[in-house]
Write a protein that holds these residues in place. Structure first.
Motif, mmCIF file in Angstrom:
data_model
loop_
_atom_site.group_PDB
_atom_site.id
_atom_site.type_symbol
_atom_site.label_atom_id
_atom_site.label_comp_id
_atom_site.label_asym_id
_atom_site.label_seq_id
_atom_site.Cartn_x
_atom_site.Cartn_y
_atom_site.Cartn_z
ATOM 1 N N GLY A 332 37.401 40.705 44.451
ATOM 2 C CA GLY A 332 36.472 39.605 44.256
ATOM 3 C C GLY A 332 37.116 38.430 43.548
ATOM 4 O O GLY A 332 36.722 37.284 43.726
ATOM 5 N N MET A 333 38.130 38.738 42.715
ATOM 6 C CA MET A 333 38.781 37.648 42.008
ATOM 7 C C MET A 333 39.580 36.758 42.953
ATOM 8 O O MET A 333 39.684 35.559 42.733
ATOM 9 C CB MET A 333 39.673 38.196 40.892
ATOM 10 N N MET A 335 39.234 36.784 46.540
ATOM 11 C CA MET A 335 38.696 36.596 47.886
ATOM 12 C C MET A 335 37.237 36.193 47.827
ATOM 13 O O MET A 335 36.560 36.464 46.855
ATOM 14 C CB MET A 335 38.792 37.921 48.631
ATOM 15 N N GLY A 373 32.040 38.410 42.347
ATOM 16 C CA GLY A 373 33.293 37.882 42.881
ATOM 17 C C GLY A 373 33.295 36.382 43.080
ATOM 18 O O GLY A 373 34.317 35.729 42.884
ATOM 19 N N ILE A 374 32.151 35.808 43.445
ATOM 20 C CA ILE A 374 32.178 34.374 43.726
ATOM 21 C C ILE A 374 32.156 33.515 42.473
ATOM 22 O O ILE A 374 32.260 32.305 42.544
ATOM 23 C CB ILE A 374 31.046 33.933 44.688
ATOM 24 N N THR A 376 34.039 34.753 39.558
ATOM 25 C CA THR A 376 35.192 35.100 38.722
ATOM 26 C C THR A 376 36.426 34.338 39.178
ATOM 27 O O THR A 376 36.798 34.399 40.337
ATOM 28 C CB THR A 376 35.508 36.604 38.803
ATOM 29 N N CYS A 379 39.669 32.730 42.246
ATOM 30 C CA CYS A 379 38.914 32.285 43.415
ATOM 31 C C CYS A 379 37.439 32.322 43.073
ATOM 32 O O CYS A 379 36.799 33.354 43.193
ATOM 33 C CB CYS A 379 39.200 33.167 44.619
ATOM 34 N N ALA A 380 36.893 31.211 42.642
ATOM 35 C CA ALA A 380 35.514 31.194 42.177
ATOM 36 C C ALA A 380 34.791 29.979 42.753
ATOM 37 O O ALA A 380 34.521 29.015 42.045
ATOM 38 C CB ALA A 380 35.480 31.172 40.662
#
Ligand code: NA
Ligand code: NA
Lengths: 434, 177, 310
Positions: A332-333, A335, A373-374, A376, A379-380
């Motif tokens: 999640g970090m 992607m 994930g979105i 962190t 890639c946030a």
């Protein structure tokens, strides 16, 4: 195994170098096909075969609904309505933001639409009332993935499709986790603001006034509030299938936008269709490409290799779930939510089944992880969007965002992971045995 | 150099292409919404089940997906992680963009070839859907068209960005003035 | 060498077990030269996709339905009334029956595949959703029931002649549609499939007994041509030996799951002899002509004659 490692290294390198996700993965796919000496003719037909599933059409339709809602400013009426109830607590407006995000996100299912629409309206008000800017923007950013958990949600549809689970069950699995998250966010919001100074709180009002405002704002918000009722009610009572409900939602949103909220125009409607088509196209072609990669990984027996590896560590489902969470968190970090799901779920399903974990329980775990994930870094996308919508430097948002992650997201994740009943109870109650 | 790109992006071809894409996106979205609503209407009001409507949906869906993705390439709105570009300067960002477009173009070529080969196979085997007998060609053609357009846009933008990079200093000056 | 065999059925299903035993037999008899790995649960794609890949050689073998997307003649295998009851169907699936010969030639028309034979999957009936009631299942009166039928023209004609309203619903949405009442019933599974997937939403199961499913074992021609005659013979023998076992398993599974359904309070509706004969008549009159458009009349006559012989 070495080849898979090399392919993943290519993906990570490409992603970091800002190559679009779809091309990053396609490079890895072509690399593997070439290295393994496969005849590549199946890539296209396989991609076609898997993406031609009808349920996936929910994705463009829900994107359409979200976009129409955003353009017709349905969000404003929602916010005013929620504000009637909690406007008088210190930090109440923050709670309004969280709840409105949940309701708006419920229908639109899009974190981007939620953050732009709700954040765009409520953040200026929060600043006016003296909220610390970083805190306010961070709160809304943390709340925007709620729509991913509160049904309907196109992410859960994709999950149901990849894992071959009932869509309705997946929808229901994330409801309670969504509510827990909303509650945790609201509570930590209030706690974090305890020491803050210079904040206005609305004056106390009489019960009579309260009822009056409830009626006025309620009528205004009614058409918007009806939407989830129609979609979910219609689906669970058997008027239409989940896919059809998405089309009905579009059909419903159009006249509401045109004649009730009067912000929608024919031109905006066409733009909506173009935007929705583009967003969907970008996502679905990514699905198309990711599935070809996962087909190759299946041909290389990756799921069995992972099962063998995990079995070597432990047979305890709790330990396996810990590993799954760490992996999802890490992915999640770097992607976006959809790609992380497409990459992992086909591989995870046989694994969790092997260790006696319900795929419906996994739906909730994946849902919470992807929502997290979105926001962190690095890639946030939502964090960057939040900074833009709230007109705050991102650095100012970082510390409050971290606090929300620790005090709201992590507790939710732990609850969801180690109390399967939280995700399984509702589907079992409504759908019977699952 | 600049003239070529400017001429292209201001040409009728460029505009018409974009309009056709928009047209397809609107029509395919409408087809999906209307078909599904008709199915619900048919079931509850006319007590009639439309056989094979899913085949229309798949046809519309693939045009939407692949033309949408092409339009995404035109807008440069494909999903990226944007990790590195957060931390580097404008010039390095431009270099990254060129690298990214090059990858897209290089990956695009085999995809164009493979999707074209799939169409040839469709024609050879004369496959059609079971109910409405819609040739597979119709719903698989957008895959070829989509990959071609995506690669086309990547190539055009490579040229544009290389030009920008070459004249980076001048353009910066022009901006500050 | 390792070969990939694709099946869309889930692990543990008795036909897949048959395929797995067949693979073991072949591996043993060829001294490990032909090692077949089974990819279950549609991991390699839907059956139409897999068939195309076998034609093109990117998947070596397939254990699946014949897809009429590539040849309409395959519809004969799903035509109601061709054979009823296990004894007849088993006879029909003998390697030397006109049916198998016909399938072999139909597969030859699709470039790139070789047909080895058909495993008997199951006799399919109709699972009817809990809220729906079929008063007279074995006549042609209007059933007031929205039934999902596999996309085979002859099967569709048959069920609509029996008075059902036909609908298209994607398989992924069948369970929830039956649960919420959008769908009255599904005609695409036998007892085991119904029990394992739809048990919770099914109120009754109608045994029509004259529509059966087979899983064809098909090998990519590229692969087949690399085998010597001895290997080919081993494959045929292994298939034939397991075909008998799978047919036995199919009978056992049928009984077992009918009983389990009864235990789960699912009403089992069984036709008597006259009703069966009547439905065979409907199939002959309504469904066969639909399929004959693609296959010609002769094969139906041949099959009838073959089955009537002792
Ligand atoms: Na949602
Ligand atoms: Na992230």
């Amino acid at each position: 195994m070495l080849l898979i490692g090399m392919a993943m290294a290519i993906v990570v390198f490409m992603i970091i170098a800002s190559v679009p996700i779809i091309f990053s993965f396609m490079t890895a796919t072509l690399f593997l096909v070439f290295k393994l000496n496969y005849d590549p003719s199946f890539l296209m037909t396989y991609g076609y075969d898997v993406t031609s599933a009808i349920v996936l059409l929910c994705v463009p339709l829900y994107v359409c609904v979200g976009s129409i809602m955003e353009k017709s400013e349905i969000g404003r009426s929602l916010i005013d309505f929620v504000n009637v109830f909690v406007g008088r607590i210190k930090g109440g407006l923050g709670i309004v933001g969280v709840v409105s995000s949940a309701v708006f996100g419920s229908i639109s299912g899009s974190s981007t639409a939620t953050l732009t629409c709700i954040g765009g309206i409520i953040l200026p008000r929060m600043y006016e009332k003296g909220y610390p800017r970083g805190h306010a923007a961070a709160l809304l950013t943390n709340a925007c993935p709620l729509g991913l958990l509160i049904p309907p949600s196109s992410s859960m549809i994709i999950y149901a499709w990849v894992s071959r689970q009932s869509i309705l069950a997946c929808f229901l699995a994330t409801v309670i986790p969504g509510i827990i998250l909303a509650a945790c966010l609201s509570i930590s919001n209030v706690l974090m603001l305890r020491g803050a100074t210079g904040m206005d709180v609305e004056d106390k009002i009489t019960t009579k006034e309260l009822f009056h405002r409830m009626r006025v704002e309620g009528v205004e918000a009614l058409p918007a509030l009806c939407m989830p009722v129609i979609i979910l009610g219609g689906t669970y009572s058997g008027v239409f299938t989940p896919t059809e409900s998405a089309a009905i939602a579009v059909l419903y949103a159009i006249p509401v936008g045109f004649w009730i909220y009067k912000k929608l125009t024919l031109k905006k409607l066409w733009v909506t269709f173009i935007e929705a088509g583009t967003t969907t196209g970008v996502v679905m072609v990514m699905v198309f490409c990711m599935m070809t990669l996962s087909r190759i990984l299946v041909m290389m027996n990756l799921p069995e290799l992972i099962i063998a590896f995990l079995s070597g560590i432990s047979n305890n489902p709790k330990v396996i779930l810990l590993f799954i969470n760490i992996m999802l968190l890490g992915l999640g970090m770097i992607m976006d939510d959809t790609s992380a799901m497409l990459l992992t779920v086909p591989i995870l399903i046989p694994i969790v089944t092997k260790f006696g974990i319900s795929p419906i329980h996994l739906a909730a775990i994946v849902g919470v992880n992807l929502g997290l994930g979105i926001i962190t870094p690095p890639c946030a996308p939502m964090l960057y969007l939040g900074a833009r919508v709230g007109k705050v430097p991102m650095l100012e948002m970082l510390v409050p965002t971290l606090k929300f992650i620790i005090f709201a997201w992590f507790p939710t994740l732990i609850f969801v992971t180690y109390f399967p009943e939280l995700s399984l109870w509702l589907p079992r109650m409504i759908l019977g045995n699952i | 150099m600049k003239n070529v790109i400017d001429k292209l992006t201001e040409s009728h071809f460029w505009n018409i292409l974009q309009r056709i894409e928009k047209f397809f996106l609107i029509i395919s979205s409408l087809t999906v919404v209307i078909t599904l609503c008709l199915v619900v209407f048919g079931r509850h009001v006319l007590h009639y089940g439309f056989l094979g409507y899913t085949e229309i949906l798949v046809l519309a869906a693939f045009w939407m997906y692949f033309i949408g993705a092409s339009y995404g390439s035109y807008e440069e709105s494909h999903i990226t992680a944007d990790i590195l570009s957060q931390f580097v300067g404008e010039k390095a960002q431009l270099k990254l963009a060129i690298f990214s477009k090059c990858v897209q173009a290089v990956v695009g070529l085999p995809l164009i070839y493979l999707s074209f080969e799939m169409l040839q196979y469709d024609i050879k085997t004369q496959q059609a859907t079971v109910d409405l007998e819609i040739p597979m060609l119709w719903s698989q053609a957008p895959i070829f068209i989509g990959f071609t357009l995506m690669t086309f846009y990547a190539l055009v933008y490579i040229v544009r960005d290389v030009y920008k990079l070459k004249h980076f200093a001048e353009m910066k000056e022009a901006e500050t003035e | 060498t390792t070969y990939r065999l694709a099946s869309h059925y889930q692990a543990g299903y008795f036909v897949n077990n048959g395929f797995r035993r067949m693979a073991e037999r072949i591996k043993k008899d060829t001294n490990g030269k032909v090692d077949i790995q089974l990819y279950e649960s549609g991991q390699l794609g839907g059956y139409e996709q897999v068939f195309q890949e076998v034609m093109r050689g990117t998947i070596d073998m397939q254990a699946n339905f014949a897809t009429s997307r590539f040849n309409k003649k395959f519809e004969i295998g799903f035509t109601p009334g061709l054979a009823s009851g296990y004894d007849q169907i088993e006879k029909l699936l003998n390697r030397n029956s006109p049916f198998c010969k016909f399938m072999e030639s139909a597969y030859k028309e699709c470039d790139g595949v070789v047909y080895i034979g058909s495993f008997l999957d199951t006799i399919a009936g109709c699972s009817i959703a809990k809220g729906t009631n079929i008063k007279n299942p074995f006549d042609t009166s209007n059933k007031n029931c929205q039934l999902r039928v596999v996309s085979i023209n002859s099967a569709r004609k048959y069920y609509s002649a029996l008075g059902y309203q036909l609908v298209t619903i994607p398989y992924a949405e069948v369970f929830t549609s039956m649960q919420t009442g959008i769908l009255g019933g599904d005609s695409g599974s036998g007892p085991e499939g119904v029990y394992l997937t739809f048990k919770d939403v099914v109120g009754s199961y109608i045994e029509y007994q004259n529509l059966f499913f087979t899983l064809d074992f098909v090998i990519s021609k590229n692969v087949w041509d690399t085998f010597d005659d001895k290997t080919k013979k081993i494959i045929y023998n292994a298939f034939d030996a397991e075909a008998i076992n799978v047919a036995k398993d199919s009978r056992t599974s049928y009984k077992e799951y009918i009983d389990l359904m009864k235990k789960a309070n699912i009403k089992i509706v069984t036709p008597n002899k006259e009703q069966l004969a009547f439905m065979d008549g409907v199939a002959r009159k309504e469904a066969w002509p639909v399929c004959e458009k693609y296959t010609g009349k002769k094969i139906f006559e041949d099959i009838s004659e073959y089955l009537s012989k002792k």
